[in-house]
Motif scaffolding. Structure first.
Motif, PDB file in Angstrom:
ATOM      1  N   ILE A 371      82.706 111.677 -34.800  1.00 14.75           N
ATOM      2  CA  ILE A 371      83.741 111.774 -35.839  1.00 14.75           C
ATOM      3  C   ILE A 371      85.096 112.101 -35.214  1.00 14.75           C
ATOM      4  O   ILE A 371      86.129 111.552 -35.614  1.00 14.75           O
ATOM      5  N   ALA A 372      85.094 113.003 -34.216  1.00 13.33           N
ATOM      6  CA  ALA A 372      86.352 113.351 -33.533  1.00 13.33           C
ATOM      7  C   ALA A 372      86.937 112.133 -32.818  1.00 13.33           C
ATOM      8  O   ALA A 372      88.167 111.935 -32.815  1.00 13.33           O
ATOM      9  N   LYS A 373      86.080 111.309 -32.225  1.00 14.04           N
ATOM     10  CA  LYS A 373      86.545 110.105 -31.531  1.00 14.04           C
ATOM     11  C   LYS A 373      87.167 109.109 -32.510  1.00 14.04           C
ATOM     12  O   LYS A 373      88.237 108.533 -32.250  1.00 14.04           O
ATOM     13  N   VAL A 374      86.506 108.920 -33.664  1.00 15.79           N
ATOM     14  CA  VAL A 374      87.043 108.013 -34.688  1.00 15.79           C
ATOM     15  C   VAL A 374      88.363 108.555 -35.227  1.00 15.79           C
ATOM     16  O   VAL A 374      89.343 107.804 -35.406  1.00 15.79           O
ATOM     17  N   LEU A 375      88.419 109.868 -35.485  1.00 21.14           N
ATOM     18  CA  LEU A 375      89.652 110.475 -35.988  1.00 21.14           C
ATOM     19  C   LEU A 375      90.803 110.294 -35.003  1.00 21.14           C
ATOM     20  O   LEU A 375      91.945 110.046 -35.404  1.00 21.14           O
ATOM     21  N   SER A 376      90.504 110.447 -33.720  1.00 18.68           N
ATOM     22  CA  SER A 376      91.550 110.311 -32.711  1.00 18.68           C
ATOM     23  C   SER A 376      92.150 108.907 -32.719  1.00 18.68           C
ATOM     24  O   SER A 376      93.378 108.741 -32.649  1.00 18.68           O
ATOM     25  N   LYS A 377      91.303 107.886 -32.834  1.00 21.00           N
ATOM     26  CA  LYS A 377      91.795 106.511 -32.864  1.00 21.00           C
ATOM     27  C   LYS A 377      92.594 106.229 -34.132  1.00 21.00           C
ATOM     28  O   LYS A 377      93.680 105.640 -34.080  1.00 21.00           O
ATOM     29  N   ILE A 378      92.055 106.653 -35.273  1.00 18.52           N
ATOM     30  CA  ILE A 378      92.740 106.415 -36.546  1.00 18.52           C
ATOM     31  C   ILE A 378      94.070 107.161 -36.582  1.00 18.52           C
ATOM     32  O   ILE A 378      95.084 106.647 -37.068  1.00 18.52           O
ATOM     33  N   THR A 379      94.080 108.400 -36.074  1.00 20.11           N
ATOM     34  CA  THR A 379      95.309 109.198 -36.069  1.00 20.11           C
ATOM     35  C   THR A 379      96.384 108.546 -35.219  1.00 20.11           C
ATOM     36  O   THR A 379      97.567 108.570 -35.579  1.00 20.11           O
ATOM     37  N   LEU A 380      95.982 107.944 -34.096  1.00 17.94           N
ATOM     38  CA  LEU A 380      96.962 107.277 -33.233  1.00 17.94           C
ATOM     39  C   LEU A 380      97.601 106.092 -33.951  1.00 17.94           C
ATOM     40  O   LEU A 380      98.828 105.905 -33.884  1.00 17.94           O
ATOM     41  N   VAL A 381      96.781 105.313 -34.666  1.00 18.95           N
ATOM     42  CA  VAL A 381      97.321 104.168 -35.415  1.00 18.95           C
ATOM     43  C   VAL A 381      98.276 104.659 -36.505  1.00 18.95           C
ATOM     44  O   VAL A 381      99.385 104.124 -36.671  1.00 18.95           O
ATOM     45  N   GLY A 382      97.856 105.689 -37.255  1.00 24.49           N
ATOM     46  CA  GLY A 382      98.717 106.231 -38.303  1.00 24.49           C
ATOM     47  C   GLY A 382      99.989 106.839 -37.751  1.00 24.49           C
ATOM     48  O   GLY A 382     101.068 106.719 -38.358  1.00 24.49           O
ATOM     49  N   ALA A 383      99.899 107.493 -36.587  1.00 23.45           N
ATOM     50  CA  ALA A 383     101.079 108.108 -35.979  1.00 23.45           C
ATOM     51  C   ALA A 383     102.094 107.051 -35.557  1.00 23.45           C
ATOM     52  O   ALA A 383     103.304 107.212 -35.780  1.00 23.45           O
ATOM     53  N   PHE A 384     101.618 105.951 -34.954  1.00 20.97           N
ATOM     54  CA  PHE A 384     102.531 104.880 -34.560  1.00 20.97           C
ATOM     55  C   PHE A 384     103.165 104.233 -35.788  1.00 20.97           C
ATOM     56  O   PHE A 384     104.354 103.869 -35.763  1.00 20.97           O
ATOM     57  N   PHE A 385     102.390 104.097 -36.852  1.00 24.67           N
ATOM     58  CA  PHE A 385     102.939 103.533 -38.095  1.00 24.67           C
ATOM     59  C   PHE A 385     104.080 104.410 -38.624  1.00 24.67           C
ATOM     60  O   PHE A 385     105.174 103.912 -38.938  1.00 24.67           O
ATOM     61  N   LEU A 386     103.857 105.732 -38.718  1.00 28.08           N
ATOM     62  CA  LEU A 386     104.887 106.640 -39.214  1.00 28.08           C
ATOM     63  C   LEU A 386     106.111 106.652 -38.298  1.00 28.08           C
ATOM     64  O   LEU A 386     107.257 106.679 -38.767  1.00 28.08           O
ATOM     65  N   ALA A 387     105.867 106.658 -36.978  1.00 28.21           N
ATOM     66  CA  ALA A 387     106.978 106.718 -36.030  1.00 28.21           C
ATOM     67  C   ALA A 387     107.847 105.465 -36.117  1.00 28.21           C
ATOM     68  O   ALA A 387     109.088 105.550 -36.090  1.00 28.21           O
ATOM     69  N   ILE A 388     107.216 104.297 -36.237  1.00 26.77           N
ATOM     70  CA  ILE A 388     107.984 103.047 -36.344  1.00 26.77           C
ATOM     71  C   ILE A 388     108.802 103.023 -37.623  1.00 26.77           C
ATOM     72  O   ILE A 388     109.984 102.643 -37.624  1.00 26.77           O
ATOM     73  N   ILE A 389     108.183 103.452 -38.736  1.00 30.35           N
ATOM     74  CA  ILE A 389     108.902 103.495 -40.007  1.00 30.35           C
ATOM     75  C   ILE A 389     110.099 104.446 -39.918  1.00 30.35           C
ATOM     76  O   ILE A 389     111.183 104.169 -40.453  1.00 30.35           O
ATOM     77  N   ALA A 390     109.936 105.582 -39.236  1.00 28.30           N
ATOM     78  CA  ALA A 390     110.984 106.604 -39.184  1.00 28.30           C
ATOM     79  C   ALA A 390     112.159 106.218 -38.307  1.00 28.30           C
ATOM     80  O   ALA A 390     113.303 106.602 -38.590  1.00 28.30           O
ATOM     81  N   ILE A 391     111.918 105.469 -37.220  1.00 31.54           N
ATOM     82  CA  ILE A 391     113.015 105.170 -36.297  1.00 31.54           C
ATOM     83  C   ILE A 391     113.750 103.878 -36.647  1.00 31.54           C
ATOM     84  O   ILE A 391     114.757 103.553 -36.002  1.00 31.54           O
ATOM     85  N   ILE A 392     113.288 103.170 -37.666  1.00 29.75           N
ATOM     86  CA  ILE A 392     113.997 101.946 -38.072  1.00 29.75           C
ATOM     87  C   ILE A 392     115.451 102.238 -38.444  1.00 29.75           C
ATOM     88  O   ILE A 392     116.365 101.529 -37.987  1.00 29.75           O
ATOM     89  N   PRO A 393     115.765 103.277 -39.277  1.00 29.08           N
ATOM     90  CA  PRO A 393     117.181 103.552 -39.581  1.00 29.08           C
ATOM     91  C   PRO A 393     118.002 103.909 -38.346  1.00 29.08           C
ATOM     92  O   PRO A 393     119.217 103.657 -38.322  1.00 29.08           O
ATOM     93  N   ILE A 394     117.385 104.504 -37.334  1.00 29.74           N
ATOM     94  CA  ILE A 394     118.116 104.862 -36.113  1.00 29.74           C
ATOM     95  C   ILE A 394     118.572 103.594 -35.391  1.00 29.74           C
ATOM     96  O   ILE A 394     119.725 103.491 -34.943  1.00 29.74           O
ATOM     97  N   PHE A 395     117.691 102.600 -35.282  1.00 34.11           N
ATOM     98  CA  PHE A 395     118.067 101.344 -34.641  1.00 34.11           C
ATOM     99  C   PHE A 395     119.118 100.591 -35.460  1.00 34.11           C
ATOM    100  O   PHE A 395     119.979  99.901 -34.902  1.00 34.11           O
ATOM    101  N   MET A 396     119.037 100.732 -36.790  1.00 32.37           N
ATOM    102  CA  MET A 396     120.061 100.114 -37.631  1.00 32.37           C
ATOM    103  C   MET A 396     121.425 100.743 -37.366  1.00 32.37           C
ATOM    104  O   MET A 396     122.442 100.048 -37.285  1.00 32.37           O
TER     105      MET A 396
END
Length: 441
Positions: A371-396
């Motif tokens: 379960i910890a291994k699955v959580l780690s993978k899912i968390t990484l995908v979710g973290a990259f999603f949030l980070a990309i969404i957040a830095i879009i205004p900075i690049f603009m």
């Protein structure tokens, strides 16, 4: 979504809840236009337009309050003291054993934690109101006119007390309206108030795009069209990621009691990709806004060299260093927040107690490790999603400084879409309860 709203409007009980929610939102928007006594809103607005920029804490608060902070209204603090208090209490319940015991007591413990959260929110409201008053005392327009009309004698102390109490009373009233929406309206009241404040900024952003297009149509016409298309695509992407989940299969063992056989069922543990919501972005945004907030009080660097100058340039919102550090902090805070929400050892123990298990995985430590291994993978995908969404205004903002003032992007769209999806699910649950035939039909 629109089909759900149409069906909900046809049910009288749900229609009353919707109208009550709309009434509270209208009162909130009306209060966001009532200026606090002894303040010159024009001076405050012009000063905020110049200084609440570059991602500092004032700009962050102004976006969350729907522009009420820049107008010095009674709802200038909006729901932010309660949000900060909720985050603090949520973290403390995992750090302090007494609060952890209250959390495990069920409904009674939850009510006690809510009372403590209210007191913490009130203390934060007083602190934020005083800090904003200190900022107001330094506000002046180009002609040297102060934002506060009385700055000397006993009138100064009277105006200070009135201004601070108005801010605190406005924050308390907003929290009360949010609670009333939760009790008598539709959805989570605090989320609805936050949604209303952010959505109120969207027409302002549309006005900025229109003005830019009128001034330079050869440049900003295609930029505005491309920006709107990108926002639509971003909304669709956020909806997809919010609904996406990883399902861990669960198999329950069979057991015989007398002549009956129980168990043997198959189920799953749903793990959402974006399980932490917008919290990691809020944590990272608060951290990254601190240097700009310090500059707001200490002043800009007087020299083009030295530690202070290079430190402030490092945290400049339009720099690559800011974007990279912001990206890393969102990923780190996402892992931290998910670790507070999910405990693989506790999940594995609960599965063992209910005679359940993951096919192909032995109970106990192997299950918790899986379960910890699955959580780690899912968390990484979710973290990259949030980070990309957040830095879009900075690049603009890096691409064009005129687009820096737009709030309709990244975090704000993520909050609005999340609230809209949550409200839609609430409406669907109300419709399901009222259309359920029951056992006697």
């Amino acid at each position: 979504m629109f089909q759900t709203l149409k069906k909900a409007w046809g049910v009288p009980e749900i229609r009353k809840k919707l109208l009550y929610t709309l009434l509270m939102i209208l009162i909130f928007r009306f209060g966001s236009a009532v200026t606090v006594p002894f303040l010159d809103s024009e001076v405050v607005g012009s000063w905020m337009k110049t200084n609440a920029t570059d991602g500092n804490f004032l700009e962050y608060l102004n976006i969350l309050t729907g522009g009420a902070l820049s107008q010095a209204t009674i709802f200038s603090l909006s729901i932010t003291p309660f949000i900060n208090a909720s985050i603090i209490m949520q973290l403390l319940t995992f750090a302090l054993p007494p609060l952890e015991r209250l959390r495990d007591e069920g409904e009674e413990g939850r009510k006690k934690i809510e009372k403590i959260t209210s007191f913490v929110a009130m203390a934060l409201a007083f602190f934020m109101a005083y800090a904003y008053y200190v900022t107001l005392t330094r506000m002046e327009d180009e002609n040297g006119n102060p934002a506060i009309r009385f700055t000397e004698g006993w009138e100064k102390y009277l105006s200070a007390a009135v201004i601070i109490l108005c801010f605190v009373a406005g924050a308390s009233l907003v929290v009360w309206m949010g609670n009333r929406i939760s009790d008598k309206g539709i959805g989570n009241g605090v989320s609805m108030i936050l949604f209303a404040g952010i959505a109120a900024r969207f027409p302002v952003d549309a006005g900025v795009l229109v003005e830019l297009t009128k001034s330079k149509p050869e440049k900003y016409l295609f930029v505005s069209i491309g920006y709107l298309v990108f926002v639509i695509f971003e909304i669709g992407f956020i909806v997809f990621m919010n609904e996406a989940e990883r399902r861990i299969p669960i198999q329950y063992a069979k057991r015989v009691v007398g002549r009956k056989q129980f168990g043997g069922q198959k189920s799953h543990i749903p793990i959402k990709i974006c399980m932490s919501g917008v919290m990691p972005i809020i944590f990272a945004m608060s951290f990254m806004a601190l240097p700009q907030t310090i500059q707001l009080f200490a002043g800009e660097p007087t020299k083009t060299s030295g530690f202070y100058y290079h430190f402030m340039n490092f945290f400049n919102r339009t720099s690559w260093t800011y974007a990279i550090l912001y990206f890393i902090l969102i990923i780190a805070f996402n892992y931290f927040y998910v670790s507070l929400q999910y405990n693989p050892i506790e999940i594995a123990n609960n599965l063992r107690q209910s005679n359940g298990g993951i096919p192909g995985i032995r109970p106990g430590k192997p299950t918790s490790d899986y379960i910890a291994k699955v959580l780690s993978k899912i968390t990484l995908v979710g973290a990259f999603f949030l980070a990309i969404i957040a830095i879009i205004p900075i690049f603009m903002a890096m691409a064009d400084a005129n687009l820096q003032s737009l709030s309709m992007g990244g975090t704000t769209i993520l909050i609005c879409v999340s609230v809209a999806l949550e409200t839609t699910r609430t409406l669907e649950s109300h419709l399901m309860m009222r259309h359920h035939k029951g056992f006697l039909s």
